[in-house]
Design a protein around this motif. Structure first.
Motif, PDB file in Angstrom:
ATOM      1  N   GLN A  55       0.942  -1.102   0.492  1.00 25.99           N
ATOM      2  CA  GLN A  55       0.462  -0.068   0.057  1.00 25.99           C
ATOM      3  C   GLN A  55       0.832   0.936   0.008  1.00 25.99           C
ATOM      4  N   ARG A  56       1.789   1.244  -0.865  1.00 24.37           N
ATOM      5  CA  ARG A  56       2.537   2.599  -0.989  1.00 24.37           C
ATOM      6  C   ARG A  56       3.683   2.490  -0.594  1.00 24.37           C
ATOM      7  N   ARG A  57       3.808   1.425   1.230  1.00 25.83           N
ATOM      8  CA  ARG A  57       4.955   1.594   1.024  1.00 25.83           C
ATOM      9  C   ARG A  57       6.207   1.210   0.420  1.00 25.83           C
ATOM     10  N   THR A  58       7.867   1.032   0.675  1.00 26.14           N
ATOM     11  CA  THR A  58       8.705   0.546  -0.148  1.00 26.14           C
ATOM     12  C   THR A  58       9.146  -0.754   0.878  1.00 26.14           C
ATOM     13  N   LEU A  59       9.644  -2.078  -0.083  1.00 27.37           N
ATOM     14  CA  LEU A  59      10.166  -3.305   1.204  1.00 27.37           C
ATOM     15  C   LEU A  59      11.245  -2.760   1.183  1.00 27.37           C
ATOM     16  N   ASP A  60      11.634  -2.976   2.287  1.00 29.45           N
ATOM     17  CA  ASP A  60      12.982  -2.795   3.119  1.00 29.45           C
ATOM     18  C   ASP A  60      13.671  -4.513   3.869  1.00 29.45           C
ATOM     19  N   LEU A  61      12.616  -5.444   4.221  1.00 28.22           N
ATOM     20  CA  LEU A  61      13.807  -6.728   3.887  1.00 28.22           C
ATOM     21  C   LEU A  61      13.405  -7.996   3.690  1.00 28.22           C
ATOM     22  N   LEU A  62      14.034  -8.475   2.813  1.00 26.29           N
ATOM     23  CA  LEU A  62      14.027  -9.815   2.101  1.00 26.29           C
ATOM     24  C   LEU A  62      14.437 -10.883   2.603  1.00 26.29           C
ATOM     25  N   LEU A  63      13.773 -12.126   2.999  1.00 25.69           N
ATOM     26  CA  LEU A  63      14.781 -13.338   3.805  1.00 25.69           C
ATOM     27  C   LEU A  63      14.014 -14.315   2.677  1.00 25.69           C
TER      28      LEU A  63
END
Length: 307
Positions: A55-63
């Motif tokens: 919802q228009r935020r960015t993705l900070d972390l991927l695991l």
């Protein structure tokens, strides 16, 4: 999601089917995270689903729970879409990812695809990682994959089990395909999950479930069957690899399938061991007819279709 379960606030499950693993999205007050990214042919859909969930935020972390292609095949696309994204992977194959050694990773052996991706740090078992607004435990979960991890949040008792436990089983025990003894590791990981006493499990494939005791009993029964008859597991693995590729292709000629099987180390070795008196073409034909009888594929002339 397929079942009526209540997830903690800020946790979303993007259930993807069997070509792409489930994606678990965390939207917290201060940060966002995603566990697993699916298969590469679904990357465009992965981006759309994640963007919608954020919802228009960015993705900070991927695991990544482990580095099979159906769990990390969307990594490269997500890293390109979110340049500040931090990526964490299990430590066991981090050196191979750094140099991108596809022979040491599983992609050449399985005949699957995975675009090259990078990583920033490793998910060390015995530590904790912040996902959304909660702190999650990282646990080693060898068996299906030697280097796999599962993640557990003790307040909600929510477990992300990857392919260590599904509602009706667990993933192919890939170390066994290399001649390594790994069924004991599967059992130990099932014991770990039981000791954690999760109230809700988000598996790598399939819907979240709450009948954990029953799922563990089914998994142990399946494991006992493989231990008693290892050849049964090898034949199961061969059919799974063929079915996975058919999910990717959707339709393929028998001649093209045979050429792929011959060029794919796991498949060529498995069919040779399971059908020692057959040519490769005859062995693949036998596996194809097993898939057709099980309703997993249809055959029209010399063309095999996904069902």
């Amino acid at each position: 999601m397929g079942v009526d379960v209540k997830l903690p606030p800020g946790v979303q499950v993007l259930e993807r089917g069997w070509l792409s693993s489930n994606n678990i999205l965390f939207v917290g007050q201060d940060s966002t995270a995603l566990i697993d990214s699916g298969y590469c042919t679904h990357s465009a859909q992965t981006l759309q689903l994640v963007e919608s969930g954020l919802q228009r935020r960015t993705l900070d972390l991927l695991l990544n729970t482990h580095l099979h292609s159906d769990h990390c095949g969307g990594n490269a696309a997500l890293q390109a879409r979110y340049p500040q994204l931090q990526t964490l992977i299990p430590p066991g194959e981090s050196t191979q990812v750094a140099v991108w050694n596809e022979a040491a990773l599983s992609y050449q052996a399985t005949g699957q695809n995975c675009p090259r991706f990078g990583f920033d740090a490793t998910l060390q078992p015995g530590t904790e990682v912040q996902l959304g607004d909660q702190s999650w435990q990282v646990h080693a979960a060898p068996g299906h994959d030697t280097h796999s991890v599962v993640l557990f949040e003790p307040i909600s008792r929510l477990l992300v089990s990857a392919d260590a436990l599904w509602q009706r089983g667990f993933g192919v025990v890939f170390p066994e395909l290399d001649g390594d003894d790994a069924f004991d590791c599967v059992g130990q990981t099932l014991d770990l999950i039981e000791a954690l006493q999760p109230a809700l499990v988000i598996p790598g494939h399939g819907a979240p479930f709450t009948d954990v005791t029953e799922a563990l009993a089914r998994a142990r029964q399946r494991l006992d069957g493989f231990v008693a008859d290892p050849a049964r597991h090898l034949q199961h693995a061969a059919k799974v690899l063929l079915k996975f590729k058919l999910l990717e292709w959707q339709s393929v000629s028998l001649s093209a399938l045979q050429a792929w099987a011959e060029a794919t180390p796991y498949v060529s070795r498995l069919v040779a061991s399971q059908y020692p008196t057959h040519t490769l073409a005859q062995a693949v034909d036998a596996l194809v007819h097993d898939l057709v009888r099980a309703g997993a594929a249809t055959l029209q002339g010399q063309q095999l279709h996904n069902a």
